[in-house]
Motif scaffolding. Structure first.
Motif, PDB file in Angstrom:
ATOM      1  N   MET A 123       5.177  -9.877   6.367  1.00 35.66           N
ATOM      2  CA  MET A 123       3.970  -9.653   5.566  1.00 35.66           C
ATOM      3  C   MET A 123       3.958  -8.246   4.963  1.00 35.66           C
ATOM      4  SD  MET A 123       1.229 -11.613   8.049  1.00 35.66           S
ATOM      5  CE  MET A 123      -0.236 -11.291   7.054  1.00 35.66           C
ATOM      6  N   LEU A 124       4.400  -7.251   5.736  1.00 33.61           N
ATOM      7  CA  LEU A 124       4.500  -5.892   5.195  1.00 33.61           C
ATOM      8  C   LEU A 124       5.478  -5.852   4.024  1.00 33.61           C
ATOM      9  CD1 LEU A 124       4.640  -3.603   8.378  1.00 33.61           C
ATOM     10  CD2 LEU A 124       2.896  -3.538   6.592  1.00 33.61           C
ATOM     11  N   PHE A 180       6.872  -5.554  -1.840  1.00 34.19           N
ATOM     12  CA  PHE A 180       7.572  -6.174  -2.960  1.00 34.19           C
ATOM     13  C   PHE A 180       6.587  -6.676  -4.013  1.00 34.19           C
ATOM     14  CE2 PHE A 180      11.318  -5.823  -0.483  1.00 34.19           C
ATOM     15  CZ  PHE A 180      12.386  -6.012  -1.335  1.00 34.19           C
ATOM     16  N   GLN A 181       5.394  -7.065  -3.592  1.00 38.87           N
ATOM     17  CA  GLN A 181       4.387  -7.502  -4.555  1.00 38.87           C
ATOM     18  C   GLN A 181       4.010  -6.356  -5.487  1.00 38.87           C
ATOM     19  OE1 GLN A 181       0.716  -8.938  -2.812  1.00 38.87           O
ATOM     20  NE2 GLN A 181      -0.337  -8.996  -4.787  1.00 38.87           N
ATOM     21  N   PHE A 182       3.770  -5.173  -4.908  1.00 37.30           N
ATOM     22  CA  PHE A 182       3.438  -4.013  -5.749  1.00 37.30           C
ATOM     23  C   PHE A 182       4.597  -3.681  -6.677  1.00 37.30           C
ATOM     24  CE2 PHE A 182       3.429   0.426  -6.861  1.00 37.30           C
ATOM     25  CZ  PHE A 182       2.102   0.659  -7.222  1.00 37.30           C
ATOM     26  N   HIS A 188       4.527  -3.811 -10.869  1.00 34.67           N
ATOM     27  CA  HIS A 188       4.646  -2.564 -11.624  1.00 34.67           C
ATOM     28  C   HIS A 188       6.072  -2.292 -12.095  1.00 34.67           C
ATOM     29  CE1 HIS A 188       0.879  -2.131  -9.364  1.00 34.67           C
ATOM     30  NE2 HIS A 188       0.493  -1.380 -10.374  1.00 34.67           N
ATOM     31  N   ASP A 189       6.926  -3.312 -11.998  1.00 38.26           N
ATOM     32  CA  ASP A 189       8.277  -3.216 -12.530  1.00 38.26           C
ATOM     33  C   ASP A 189       9.045  -2.043 -11.921  1.00 38.26           C
ATOM     34  OD1 ASP A 189      10.375  -4.109 -14.090  1.00 38.26           O
ATOM     35  OD2 ASP A 189       9.836  -2.845 -15.804  1.00 38.26           O
ATOM     36  N   TYR A 230       1.489  -3.211   0.492  1.00 37.97           N
ATOM     37  CA  TYR A 230       1.152  -2.978  -0.916  1.00 37.97           C
ATOM     38  C   TYR A 230       0.698  -1.541  -1.133  1.00 37.97           C
ATOM     39  CZ  TYR A 230      -0.813  -4.109  -5.547  1.00 37.97           C
ATOM     40  OH  TYR A 230      -1.088  -4.153  -6.892  1.00 37.97           O
ATOM     41  N   GLU A 231      -0.210  -1.072  -0.265  1.00 40.11           N
ATOM     42  CA  GLU A 231      -0.754   0.274  -0.425  1.00 40.11           C
ATOM     43  C   GLU A 231       0.279   1.337  -0.087  1.00 40.11           C
ATOM     44  OE1 GLU A 231      -3.501   1.108  -1.880  1.00 40.11           O
ATOM     45  OE2 GLU A 231      -3.961  -1.005  -2.207  1.00 40.11           O
TER      46      GLU A 231
END
Length: 341
Positions: free
Chosen positions: A82-83, A88-90, A94-95, A305-306
């Motif tokens: 999950m981490l 990877f989502q962020f 944001h490329d 993400y953060e």
């Protein structure tokens, strides 16, 4: 609801990365595609934020996600997954090129974070899974490479961290157990070398003392945050006390809670009828078992993400290295029952 880069990508029929490059005048995007993307953005009213614009610029090369101790886990670790997904989502949104690396104490002693980042040509790193006795906990303070740790704050001018208030969260969970009538509680402890274990224990003891309850040493079951150890050691605890001395097991992770529940059920007992059990983390697996585990949901994916957001802001100069404390919530399941005091 604000328009996102995903909306522009969908409307123009291209990838998120192409949208980012088109809006930032990258030469590898054709004039036709660039105009189509800009037209879609204008029609939707999309306004790129400053952080995204910087991250899409050529000044940022790539970032690394470093997982310590990943290969030492004997079971699937949903927490790490999950981490990783959050980071990877962020990066995807944001490329930002991102690479994944695993390490352990031996490798950290042989190769510093600065060396790893130089060899892989990355601008900064996110590190999670650190223990207090890992070499990185000392060497990061001298690092010249921007770095963000998860859960383990490390001092250093170039080191930020994303954490939870583990003391407060563990105290809140303990308060909840006591409010349900449980005054005889066993703690299934995590790793002795984990910062989060120390902070969670502090919160547990603080709560119990506020209710006039003393936690006995023999009711603290030490593990290394592994499902197997929880199963074995809680089982041994139950065998040593055929006449139950506690009514609840307060576990420092959801994996420990799963092992605890299995140890209870293996002895023909049930949760929550014979023992209540709580977890910590809020991994998806905690909600799939029966009964669903009452747990502290620390928004694990958001942590990743953060962490990526903070690292990129540090690289860009938008933020200095700092400590980001994320909120938590108590997620009640069927693993806790109320009893008469």
């Amino acid at each position: 609801m604000p328009v996102t880069i995903r909306d522009v990508a969908a409307a123009s029929g291209v990838s998120i990365g192409t949208v980012s490059r088109a809006l930032n005048d990258y030469p590898d995007v054709s004039t036709v595609t660039r105009e189509r993307v800009r037209a879609a953005a204008a029609e939707l009213g999309y306004v790129p934020n400053q952080s995204a614009q910087f991250l899409s610029s050529k000044r940022l090369t790539s970032i690394a996600l470093i997982i310590s101790g990943f290969l030492e886990d004997k079971v699937f670790n949903d927490f790490d997954i999950m981490l990783t997904r959050g980071a990877f989502q962020f990066a995807t949104e944001h490329d930002v090129p991102i690479s994944l690396h695993v390490t352990n104490s031996r490798e950290q002693a042989e190769r510093s974070l600065d060396q790893l980042c130089f060899e892989h040509n990355v601008s900064g790193a996110i590190v999670f899974g650190l223990r207090t006795d890992d070499p990185y906990c000392e060497s990061l303070s001298r690092s010249t490479t921007p770095c963000v740790t998860v859960d383990v704050p490390v001092p250093g001018e170039r080191v930020g961290s994303v954490v939870l208030d583990d003391c407060a969260a563990a105290s809140e969970m303990t308060d909840y157990l006591v409010s349900c009538g449980h005054r005889r509680i066993a703690v299934v402890h995590g790793s002795r070398t984990a910062v989060v274990s120390v902070e969670r224990m502090e919160g547990i003891v603080r709560s119990l003392r506020s209710h006039g309850i003393e936690l006995r040493d023999e009711d603290v079951i030490y593990t290394n945050f592994t499902h197997e150890e929880a199963f074995e050691k809680v089982g041994a605890y139950l065998d040593a006390h055929p006449e139950p001395r506690v009514t609840a097991f307060l576990c420092m992770s959801d994996l420990l809670a799963l092992g605890t529940i299995q140890a209870i059920q293996r002895r023909g007992l049930s949760v929550p009828e014979d023992f209540s059990v709580t977890g910590y983390d809020g991994i998806s697996l905690a909600g799939f078992v029966s009964p669903a585990i009452t747990t502290v949901d620390q928004n694990v994916q958001t942590k990743g993400y953060e962490a990526a957001r903070l690292l990129c802001d540090m690289i860009s100069g938008r933020r200095e290295a700092c400590r980001v404390v994320l909120p938590h919530s108590l997620r009640k399941g069927g693993s806790v029952r109320k009893i008469s005091r």
